[in-house]
Design a protein around this motif. Sequence first.
Motif, PDB file in Angstrom:
ATOM      1  N   LEU A   1      24.957 -20.659  14.532  1.00 17.11           N
ATOM      2  CA  LEU A   1      24.496 -21.641  13.954  1.00 17.11           C
ATOM      3  C   LEU A   1      26.149 -22.469  13.501  1.00 17.11           C
ATOM      4  CD1 LEU A   1      22.247 -23.415  12.637  1.00 17.11           C
ATOM      5  CD2 LEU A   1      22.433 -22.096  10.718  1.00 17.11           C
ATOM      6  N   ALA A   2      26.612 -21.587  12.820  1.00 18.88           N
ATOM      7  CA  ALA A   2      28.085 -22.127  12.655  1.00 18.88           C
ATOM      8  C   ALA A   2      28.738 -22.871  13.749  1.00 18.88           C
ATOM      9  CB  ALA A   2      29.083 -21.144  11.931  1.00 18.88           C
ATOM     10  N   SER A   3      28.677 -22.271  14.828  1.00 21.45           N
ATOM     11  CA  SER A   3      29.471 -22.711  16.152  1.00 21.45           C
ATOM     12  C   SER A   3      28.540 -23.926  16.592  1.00 21.45           C
ATOM     13  CB  SER A   3      29.183 -21.796  17.110  1.00 21.45           C
ATOM     14  OG  SER A   3      29.620 -22.263  18.525  1.00 21.45           O
ATOM     15  N   ARG A   4      27.402 -24.108  16.464  1.00 23.01           N
ATOM     16  CA  ARG A   4      26.469 -25.256  16.887  1.00 23.01           C
ATOM     17  C   ARG A   4      26.672 -26.506  15.952  1.00 23.01           C
ATOM     18  NH1 ARG A   4      20.703 -23.475  19.568  1.00 23.01           N
ATOM     19  NH2 ARG A   4      21.614 -21.735  20.778  1.00 23.01           N
ATOM     20  N   ALA A   5      26.738 -26.075  14.560  1.00 22.64           N
ATOM     21  CA  ALA A   5      26.646 -27.030  13.572  1.00 22.64           C
ATOM     22  C   ALA A   5      28.118 -27.626  13.314  1.00 22.64           C
ATOM     23  CB  ALA A   5      25.956 -26.846  12.382  1.00 22.64           C
ATOM     24  N   GLY A   6      29.238 -26.574  13.728  1.00 18.63           N
ATOM     25  CA  GLY A   6      30.792 -27.200  13.228  1.00 18.63           C
ATOM     26  C   GLY A   6      30.868 -26.704  11.764  1.00 18.63           C
ATOM     27  N   LEU A   7      30.149 -25.668  11.379  1.00 18.04           N
ATOM     28  CA  LEU A   7      30.366 -25.217   9.860  1.00 18.04           C
ATOM     29  C   LEU A   7      31.162 -24.047   9.863  1.00 18.04           C
ATOM     30  CD1 LEU A   7      26.555 -25.878   8.718  1.00 18.04           C
ATOM     31  CD2 LEU A   7      28.507 -27.502   8.371  1.00 18.04           C
ATOM     32  N   SER A   8      31.553 -23.581   8.648  1.00 18.11           N
ATOM     33  CA  SER A   8      32.200 -22.586   8.584  1.00 18.11           C
ATOM     34  C   SER A   8      31.269 -21.323   8.199  1.00 18.11           C
ATOM     35  CB  SER A   8      33.266 -22.297   7.482  1.00 18.11           C
ATOM     36  OG  SER A   8      32.964 -22.664   6.151  1.00 18.11           O
ATOM     37  N   TYR A   9      31.619 -20.279   8.615  1.00 18.77           N
ATOM     38  CA  TYR A   9      30.711 -18.948   8.488  1.00 18.77           C
ATOM     39  C   TYR A   9      31.356 -17.883   7.610  1.00 18.77           C
ATOM     40  CZ  TYR A   9      28.605 -14.605   9.922  1.00 18.77           C
ATOM     41  OH  TYR A   9      27.712 -13.397   9.902  1.00 18.77           O
TER      42      TYR A   9
ATOM     43  N   GLY B   1      31.665 -27.139   0.513  1.00 23.36           N
ATOM     44  CA  GLY B   1      30.682 -27.515   1.428  1.00 23.36           C
ATOM     45  C   GLY B   1      30.766 -27.033   2.765  1.00 23.36           C
ATOM     46  N   GLY B   2      29.735 -27.119   3.451  1.00 24.05           N
ATOM     47  CA  GLY B   2      29.732 -26.646   4.975  1.00 24.05           C
ATOM     48  C   GLY B   2      29.748 -25.458   5.303  1.00 24.05           C
ATOM     49  N   VAL B   3      29.199 -24.390   4.216  1.00 25.21           N
ATOM     50  CA  VAL B   3      29.440 -23.072   4.467  1.00 25.21           C
ATOM     51  C   VAL B   3      28.125 -22.450   4.726  1.00 25.21           C
ATOM     52  CG1 VAL B   3      30.573 -20.962   3.758  1.00 25.21           C
ATOM     53  CG2 VAL B   3      31.688 -22.994   3.029  1.00 25.21           C
ATOM     54  N   ILE B   4      27.838 -21.444   5.654  1.00 26.71           N
ATOM     55  CA  ILE B   4      26.879 -20.597   5.941  1.00 26.71           C
ATOM     56  C   ILE B   4      27.151 -19.117   5.668  1.00 26.71           C
ATOM     57  CG2 ILE B   4      25.442 -19.317   7.889  1.00 26.71           C
ATOM     58  CD1 ILE B   4      25.918 -22.011   9.555  1.00 26.71           C
TER      59      ILE B   4
ATOM     60  N   ARG C   1      14.360 -20.768  18.289  1.00 25.33           N
ATOM     61  CA  ARG C   1      13.536 -21.380  17.661  1.00 25.33           C
ATOM     62  C   ARG C   1      14.077 -21.783  16.168  1.00 25.33           C
ATOM     63  NH1 ARG C   1       9.236 -19.375  19.744  1.00 25.33           N
ATOM     64  NH2 ARG C   1       9.040 -17.463  18.387  1.00 25.33           N
ATOM     65  N   ASN C   2      14.346 -20.648  15.480  1.00 26.52           N
ATOM     66  CA  ASN C   2      15.198 -20.843  14.248  1.00 26.52           C
ATOM     67  C   ASN C   2      16.340 -21.697  14.325  1.00 26.52           C
ATOM     68  OD1 ASN C   2      13.212 -19.036  13.399  1.00 26.52           O
ATOM     69  ND2 ASN C   2      14.427 -17.235  13.428  1.00 26.52           N
ATOM     70  N   LEU C   3      17.142 -21.391  15.529  1.00 25.56           N
ATOM     71  CA  LEU C   3      18.520 -22.171  15.630  1.00 25.56           C
ATOM     72  C   LEU C   3      18.060 -23.770  15.592  1.00 25.56           C
ATOM     73  CD1 LEU C   3      20.405 -20.064  17.871  1.00 25.56           C
ATOM     74  CD2 LEU C   3      21.356 -20.770  15.817  1.00 25.56           C
ATOM     75  N   ASP C   4      17.092 -23.764  16.409  1.00 33.91           N
ATOM     76  CA  ASP C   4      16.626 -25.446  16.666  1.00 33.91           C
ATOM     77  C   ASP C   4      16.209 -26.025  15.341  1.00 33.91           C
ATOM     78  OD1 ASP C   4      17.232 -25.348  19.348  1.00 33.91           O
ATOM     79  OD2 ASP C   4      15.130 -25.083  19.953  1.00 33.91           O
ATOM     80  N   GLN C   5      15.410 -25.250  14.559  1.00 35.85           N
ATOM     81  CA  GLN C   5      14.634 -25.680  13.110  1.00 35.85           C
ATOM     82  C   GLN C   5      15.818 -26.021  12.383  1.00 35.85           C
ATOM     83  OE1 GLN C   5      11.483 -23.024  11.942  1.00 35.85           O
ATOM     84  NE2 GLN C   5      11.405 -23.881  10.119  1.00 35.85           N
ATOM     85  N   ILE C   6      16.747 -25.006  12.195  1.00 37.43           N
ATOM     86  CA  ILE C   6      17.817 -25.187  11.270  1.00 37.43           C
ATOM     87  C   ILE C   6      18.620 -26.227  11.443  1.00 37.43           C
ATOM     88  CG2 ILE C   6      19.706 -24.008   9.944  1.00 37.43           C
ATOM     89  CD1 ILE C   6      18.287 -21.255  10.429  1.00 37.43           C
ATOM     90  N   MET C   7      19.010 -26.478  12.809  1.00 36.26           N
ATOM     91  CA  MET C   7      19.932 -27.533  13.198  1.00 36.26           C
ATOM     92  C   MET C   7      19.086 -28.808  13.019  1.00 36.26           C
ATOM     93  SD  MET C   7      22.901 -26.736  14.241  1.00 36.26           S
ATOM     94  CE  MET C   7      23.294 -28.370  15.016  1.00 36.26           C
ATOM     95  N   GLN C   8      17.827 -28.991  13.069  1.00 32.71           N
ATOM     96  CA  GLN C   8      17.163 -30.382  12.584  1.00 32.71           C
ATOM     97  C   GLN C   8      17.217 -30.533  11.149  1.00 32.71           C
ATOM     98  OE1 GLN C   8      13.120 -29.651  13.909  1.00 32.71           O
ATOM     99  NE2 GLN C   8      13.813 -30.078  16.178  1.00 32.71           N
TER     100      GLN C   8
ATOM    101  N   GLN D   1      19.209 -33.670   9.523  1.00 30.05           N
ATOM    102  CA  GLN D   1      18.433 -34.563   8.319  1.00 30.05           C
ATOM    103  C   GLN D   1      19.074 -34.493   7.015  1.00 30.05           C
ATOM    104  OE1 GLN D   1      15.598 -36.339   9.247  1.00 30.05           O
ATOM    105  NE2 GLN D   1      16.223 -37.278   7.445  1.00 30.05           N
ATOM    106  N   TRP D   2      19.679 -33.370   6.839  1.00 28.20           N
ATOM    107  CA  TRP D   2      20.418 -33.350   5.425  1.00 28.20           C
ATOM    108  C   TRP D   2      21.740 -34.118   5.601  1.00 28.20           C
ATOM    109  CZ3 TRP D   2      24.965 -32.429   3.220  1.00 28.20           C
ATOM    110  CH2 TRP D   2      24.986 -32.143   1.781  1.00 28.20           C
ATOM    111  N   MET D   3      22.322 -34.189   6.727  1.00 24.58           N
ATOM    112  CA  MET D   3      23.515 -34.886   6.772  1.00 24.58           C
ATOM    113  C   MET D   3      23.270 -36.168   6.669  1.00 24.58           C
ATOM    114  SD  MET D   3      25.910 -32.775   7.034  1.00 24.58           S
ATOM    115  CE  MET D   3      27.548 -33.444   8.122  1.00 24.58           C
TER     116      MET D   3
END
Length: 162
Positions: free
Chosen positions: A14-22, A63-66, A145-152, A156-158
């Motif tokens: 998720l961090a990789s796909r979203a560009g967030l830190s983990y 912000g931006g942290v998983i 499915r979880n990755l897709d759902q969380i990315m969506q 939306q949050w952004m």
Amino acid sequence: GTPGVGKTTLGKELASRAGLSYVNVGDLAREGELYEGFDEEYNCPILDEDRVVDELEDRMSEGGVIVDYHGCDFFPERWFHIVFVLRTDNSCLYDRLESRGYTGKKLQDNIQCEIFQTIYEEAVLSYKKEIVHQLPSNTPEDLERNLDQIMQWIEQWMKDNN
């Protein structure tokens, strides 16, 4: 989620796909020796929760942290916009934990933790119920499915907050 449900796999991807830190709290604690003793019964160090919070405070305020950890009740509520609890069927979880070398009481207690939804209940008591979500984590398809759902949700949050 309980150990073995797939938090690290999901969090890193998720961090990789979203560009967030983990942040894996277990790794953070190991690297910084953020412990307050050793639990002989479970053969593992005891986390110093206050030191973990102090260590993460600056990063979390940016912000931006998983954050990946099996517990959540000691993290400040202000840190999170959403909380996901991964759930795994017991037979699947048993095999995963056994392959990690879990045995005896440690294995049984983690299975019971999953049966009784201990982590989910802790999350619901620690955060607003509407930001806590359970996701199945049994198969590679569940992961996708979880990755897709969380990315969506992130996208939306952004949109809503920038």
